[in-house]
Design an enzyme around this catalytic site. Structure first.
Site, PDB file in Angstrom:
ATOM      1  N   CYS A   2     -37.763  27.835  -9.078  1.00 12.59           N
ATOM      2  CA  CYS A   2     -37.148  29.418  -9.106  1.00 12.59           C
ATOM      3  C   CYS A   2     -37.212  29.442 -10.836  1.00 12.59           C
ATOM      4  CB  CYS A   2     -35.950  29.112  -8.736  1.00 12.59           C
ATOM      5  SG  CYS A   2     -35.775  29.557  -6.991  1.00 12.59           S
ATOM      6  N   ARG A  27     -43.111  27.507 -11.849  1.00 10.52           N
ATOM      7  CA  ARG A  27     -41.587  26.957 -11.064  1.00 10.52           C
ATOM      8  C   ARG A  27     -41.130  27.222  -9.676  1.00 10.52           C
ATOM      9  NH1 ARG A  27     -37.726  25.038 -14.910  1.00 10.52           N
ATOM     10  NH2 ARG A  27     -36.253  25.542 -13.281  1.00 10.52           N
ATOM     11  N   TRP A  78     -38.344  29.639  -4.911  1.00  8.78           N
ATOM     12  CA  TRP A  78     -38.607  28.993  -4.612  1.00  8.78           C
ATOM     13  C   TRP A  78     -38.224  27.917  -3.709  1.00  8.78           C
ATOM     14  CZ3 TRP A  78     -37.006  23.547  -3.255  1.00  8.78           C
ATOM     15  CH2 TRP A  78     -38.080  23.155  -3.244  1.00  8.78           C
ATOM     16  N   ASN A 104     -30.850  30.296 -10.626  1.00 11.11           N
ATOM     17  CA  ASN A 104     -31.867  29.065  -9.950  1.00 11.11           C
ATOM     18  C   ASN A 104     -30.312  27.777  -9.636  1.00 11.11           C
ATOM     19  OD1 ASN A 104     -33.381  26.711  -9.251  1.00 11.11           O
ATOM     20  ND2 ASN A 104     -33.619  26.997 -12.017  1.00 11.11           N
ATOM     21  N   GLY A 105     -31.068  27.266  -9.331  1.00 13.57           N
ATOM     22  CA  GLY A 105     -29.921  25.902  -8.310  1.00 13.57           C
ATOM     23  C   GLY A 105     -29.586  26.188  -7.170  1.00 13.57           C
ATOM     24  N   GLU A 487     -51.377   7.407  -8.013  1.00  8.25           N
ATOM     25  CA  GLU A 487     -51.297   8.725  -8.505  1.00  8.25           C
ATOM     26  C   GLU A 487     -52.414   9.047  -8.132  1.00  8.25           C
ATOM     27  OE1 GLU A 487     -49.113  10.089  -9.983  1.00  8.25           O
ATOM     28  OE2 GLU A 487     -50.839  11.696 -10.747  1.00  8.25           O
ATOM     29  N   LYS A 491     -51.888  13.200  -6.393  1.00  9.56           N
ATOM     30  CA  LYS A 491     -52.372  14.158  -6.540  1.00  9.56           C
ATOM     31  C   LYS A 491     -53.737  14.955  -5.330  1.00  9.56           C
ATOM     32  CE  LYS A 491     -51.652  14.717  -9.793  1.00  9.56           C
ATOM     33  NZ  LYS A 491     -50.567  14.206 -10.478  1.00  9.56           N
ATOM     34  N   GLU A 494     -51.144  16.358  -2.718  1.00  3.39           N
ATOM     35  CA  GLU A 494     -50.169  17.339  -3.334  1.00  3.39           C
ATOM     36  C   GLU A 494     -51.203  18.856  -3.565  1.00  3.39           C
ATOM     37  OE1 GLU A 494     -49.344  16.228  -7.825  1.00  3.39           O
ATOM     38  OE2 GLU A 494     -47.958  17.243  -7.049  1.00  3.39           O
ATOM     39  N   HIS A 510     -51.430  -6.164   6.900  1.00  5.82           N
ATOM     40  CA  HIS A 510     -50.140  -6.015   7.149  1.00  5.82           C
ATOM     41  C   HIS A 510     -50.116  -4.887   8.200  1.00  5.82           C
ATOM     42  CE1 HIS A 510     -49.214 -10.044   5.440  1.00  5.82           C
ATOM     43  NE2 HIS A 510     -49.604  -9.454   4.520  1.00  5.82           N
ATOM     44  N   LYS A 609     -43.018  22.607  -9.941  1.00  7.64           N
ATOM     45  CA  LYS A 609     -43.355  22.223 -11.134  1.00  7.64           C
ATOM     46  C   LYS A 609     -41.942  21.198 -11.970  1.00  7.64           C
ATOM     47  CE  LYS A 609     -45.734  20.389 -14.959  1.00  7.64           C
ATOM     48  NZ  LYS A 609     -46.862  19.399 -14.535  1.00  7.64           N
TER      49      LYS A 609
HETATM   50  C1  AGP Z   1     -46.693  15.180  -9.400  1.00  5.03           C
HETATM   51  O1  AGP Z   1     -47.977  16.073  -9.512  1.00  5.03           O
HETATM   52  C2  AGP Z   1     -45.483  16.478  -9.323  1.00  5.03           C
HETATM   53  N1  AGP Z   1     -45.981  17.098  -8.888  1.00  5.03           N
HETATM   54  C3  AGP Z   1     -44.422  15.969  -8.841  1.00  5.03           C
HETATM   55  O2  AGP Z   1     -44.482  14.358  -8.219  1.00  5.03           O
HETATM   56  C4  AGP Z   1     -43.869  15.472 -10.268  1.00  5.03           C
HETATM   57  O3  AGP Z   1     -43.815  13.806 -10.927  1.00  5.03           O
HETATM   58  C5  AGP Z   1     -42.551  14.693 -10.335  1.00  5.03           C
HETATM   59  O4  AGP Z   1     -41.641  16.026  -9.774  1.00  5.03           O
HETATM   60  C6  AGP Z   1     -41.441  14.247 -11.493  1.00  5.03           C
HETATM   61  O5  AGP Z   1     -41.259  15.386 -12.678  1.00  5.03           O
HETATM   62  P1  AGP Z   1     -40.875  15.185 -14.082  1.00  5.03           P
HETATM   63  O6  AGP Z   1     -41.988  14.451 -14.569  1.00  5.03           O
HETATM   64  O7  AGP Z   1     -41.424  16.684 -14.559  1.00  5.03           O
HETATM   65  O8  AGP Z   1     -39.134  14.438 -13.418  1.00  5.03           O
END
Ligand code: AGP
Length: 614
Positions: A2, A27, A78, A104-105, A487, A491, A494, A510, A609
């Site tokens: 948010c 956000r 959000w 927000n929260g 990573e 990517k 997501e 395993h 984000k």
């Molecule tokens: C990354 O592509 C993600 N959107 C997410 O995993 C992100 O890295 C994670 O939420 C941590 O965010 P920060 O680095 O702002 O703490």
């Protein structure tokens, strides 16, 4: 999670608020709304949906822009409580529609508050926690309190986390706001003032900002901003520092790229180069201090991509400095591992935003147990920077796309510098070996430029289109290739919504090997070095079972081709630093697959984000 915005001044508020909300959409983007006051009347417009689609304003955006008035608040959501629909979208209002609130929260005690207010006759229409706030203010005003007194009393009743802002038709020249564990900044203009969750939202309007701290209340008028302690109501404005933000607001635009993610992928050479140059001295000093401090352990805490950077840092530090590093997911650390932390522990929290709730909580737990804390973040003035003992910055510039790219490679650059200097100070490597490592790091930006060449991008775009319908992916790696695999898989999942799992390649037999059959794509990270032969054996294992193997390998590797369906060739780099180079083509692959699947990679579903709730 948010975004909130406020404006008061002489200009029409709604367009300014909407433009700021568009900049804040990273956000949250499942619904949006604005409330303004004009000629003694409250105007509210809100709905489910985004403010932009494919870079163009949506109908919702046009509706919000048209509200009249010189004062207003806005929100991009959000969802946490209640579905993303018009009723649950913010702003929320009281029974008489005289007060509007954005938040927000998470208000944890909202059920009790709601029941109490309902018993007093307040009518609720949404499923949100936020709606209690306008009704609490209304109740206070019914008892004869001013808008300000009722707001303060309402805020004191809230448990949980909030950045909350309110306007009321009875006092049409003021925005009241408060903060606890959710970010909030005030922007100072001439004859106008702003409020926002993050600085970039208002940066094109003003670069003079004051970050608000937990437990503070803000009174924003067009000519004046007052900041008060929420408990004592003492005026603390004089003690707050006005920060002048140097970032170029034009960099917040897409700059000709179809998506922010692609732009940010291309900004990686610059992000890495700047971090290596600007943070070098500070990291050198820090390494010296750490060695003097004689800490028994280094514990890295982070979430998501930042966690993967932490793992990359661990491999480099253990390989170069032979210093043990424990990397913990912040949400696990805050409840379990925290008990192992004491004054001898150094806790390094990595968070590009500096606002991630779990990472902040981990820092607070570590501090309580006497640990020394360091933050590695991209955002100057973010909450984490105000809570730790030392701060290291990445210099990646503002990152807007939900999927982290340039902040990840910049985090790795900083962690690698630290690893080299630790190694030197601990006597594990000689000065000339350290210089050799530093030269290798300095060559990274140029290597990234080569990966981001047009030819390479086209090859990855074709691959993304070709495999876009494969629903299950595996990413495998060994040693530093393992964080790269993690990573790469993150990517892919997501932004393409395809299932992807990362495994240390040695773990395949395993269990996960049972899932490999004809046509399952396996991305193998095959960097030269100590685990190269073993990786080739793992690639053979999956190939023999019908997998489609996409290897990421050194440009001079002429063996891997025999074992792979495709080879993504990257410039040579020492094994310790390989994630900073090998991850980049995987970002590009995920980006093009996302686009080929008709997804907007900047706004993947269900994500935001900055994750400011637990
Ligand atoms: C990354 O592509 C993600 N959107 C997410 O995993 C992100 O890295 C994670 O939420 C941590 O965010 P920060 O680095 O702002 O703490």
């Amino acid at each position: 999670m948010c975004g909130i915005v406020g404006y008061v001044g002489d200009r029409d508020a709604a367009p300014i608020i909407v433009d700021a909300l568009v900049r804040l959409e990273y956000r949250g983007y499942d619904s949006a709304g604005v409330a303004t006051i004009h000629e003694g009347k409250l105007y509210v417009a809100k709905d489910a949906g985004k403010l932009t689609e494919g870079g163009e304003p949506t109908e919702l955006q046009r509706k919000l822009r048209s509200l009249p008035g010189k004062i207003g608040i806005g929100h991009t959501r959000w969802a946490t409580h209640g579905d993303p629909n018009e009723v649950n979208a913010h702003p929320h209002v009281d029974c008489e529609e005289r007060i509007a609130v954005v938040h927000n929260g998470i208000i944890e005690n909202f059920m009790e508050l709601r029941e109490e207010l309902e018993s007093k006759g307040h009518r609720f229409v949404s499923d949100t926690d936020t709606e209690v706030v306008p009704h609490l203010i209304e109740e206070g005003m019914k008892e004869g309190k001013s808008f300000f007194e009722a707001f303060v009393e309402a805020v004191r009743k809230l448990e949980g986390s909030y950045a909350v802002a309110a306007i009321c038709v009875d006092e049409p020249d003021v925005i009241l706001a408060a903060r606890k564990e959710s970010p909030l900044v005030v922007g100072l203009g001439d004859g106008e003032n702003f409020l926002a969750s993050d600085i970039p939202a208002i940066l094109p309007e003003t670069n003079r900002v004051i970050p608000i701290d937990d437990g503070e209340i803000v009174v924003v008028r067009k000519e004046e901003v007052k900041i008060l302690d929420a408990n004592t109501l003492e005026d603390v404005t004089g003690s707050k520092e006005v920060q002048v933000v140097e970032e170029d607001p034009h960099k917040l635009e897409r700059g000709g790229y179809p998506h922010f993610m692609l732009k940010e992928i291309h900004e990686q050479p610059e992000a890495v180069a700047k971090t290596l140059t600007l943070e070098r001295e500070r990291l050198f000093e820090m390494a010296e201090e750490l060695v003097k401090g004689d800490y028994s352990r280094l514990c890295i805490v982070a979430c998501g991509t930042s966690y993967h950077a932490g793992l990359g840092g661990k491999y480099a530090t253990e390989m170069i400095a032979r210093f043990p590093v424990d990397v913990q997911i912040a949400s696990e650390f805050r409840y379990v591992t925290k008990n192992l932390v004491d004054e001898d522990t150094l806790v390094l929290a990595i968070s590009q935003s500096g606002e991630t709730a779990d990472t902040l909580a981990a820092v607070r737990e570590a501090k309580e147990r006497g640990a020394t804390t360091i933050a590695l973040t991209n955002v100057v003035g973010s909450t984490i920077t105000r809570e730790v003992d030392h701060v290291i910055y990445t210099h990646a510039g503002f990152e807007k796309a939900v999927a982290a790219t340039k902040t990840y490679t910049a985090q790795l650059a900083a962690l690698y510098l630290l690893a080299v200097e630790l190694g030197r100070h601990m006597g594990e490597i000689t000065d000339s070996e350290a210089e050799e490592y530093l030269r290798e790091l300095e060559s990274v930006p140029e290597k990234l430029e080569r990966i981001l060449s047009w030819e390479m991008e086209r090859e990855l775009a074709v691959m993304g289109g070709r495999y876009k319908e494969r629903p299950n992916w595996f990413f495998i790696g060994r040693g530093p290739g393992y964080p790269t695999a993690m990573e790469g898989a993150l990517k892919l999942k997501e932004i393409t919504y395809q299932h992807a799992e990362a495994y240390p390649a040695g773990e395949l037999k395993h269990g996960p090997l049972a899932l490999i059959e004809e046509g399952v794509p396996v991305v193998a990270v095959v960097q030269p070095g100590g685990v190269y032969e073993k990786m080739l054996a793992n690639v053979e294992e999956v190939k023999a079972r019908g997998a489609t193997v996409i290897s990421v390998a050194d440009e001079s590797d002429d063996i891997v081709e025999e074992h792979s369906d495709h080879v993504i060739r990257v410039p040579s780099i020492t094994e310790e630093f390989s994630p900073i180079v090998y991850t980049v083509p995987l970002q590009v692959l995920a980006y093009y697959m996302s686009v080929a699947r008709g997804i907007d990679p900047d706004y993947p579903r269900n994500l935001a984000k900055s994750v400011t709730v637990e």
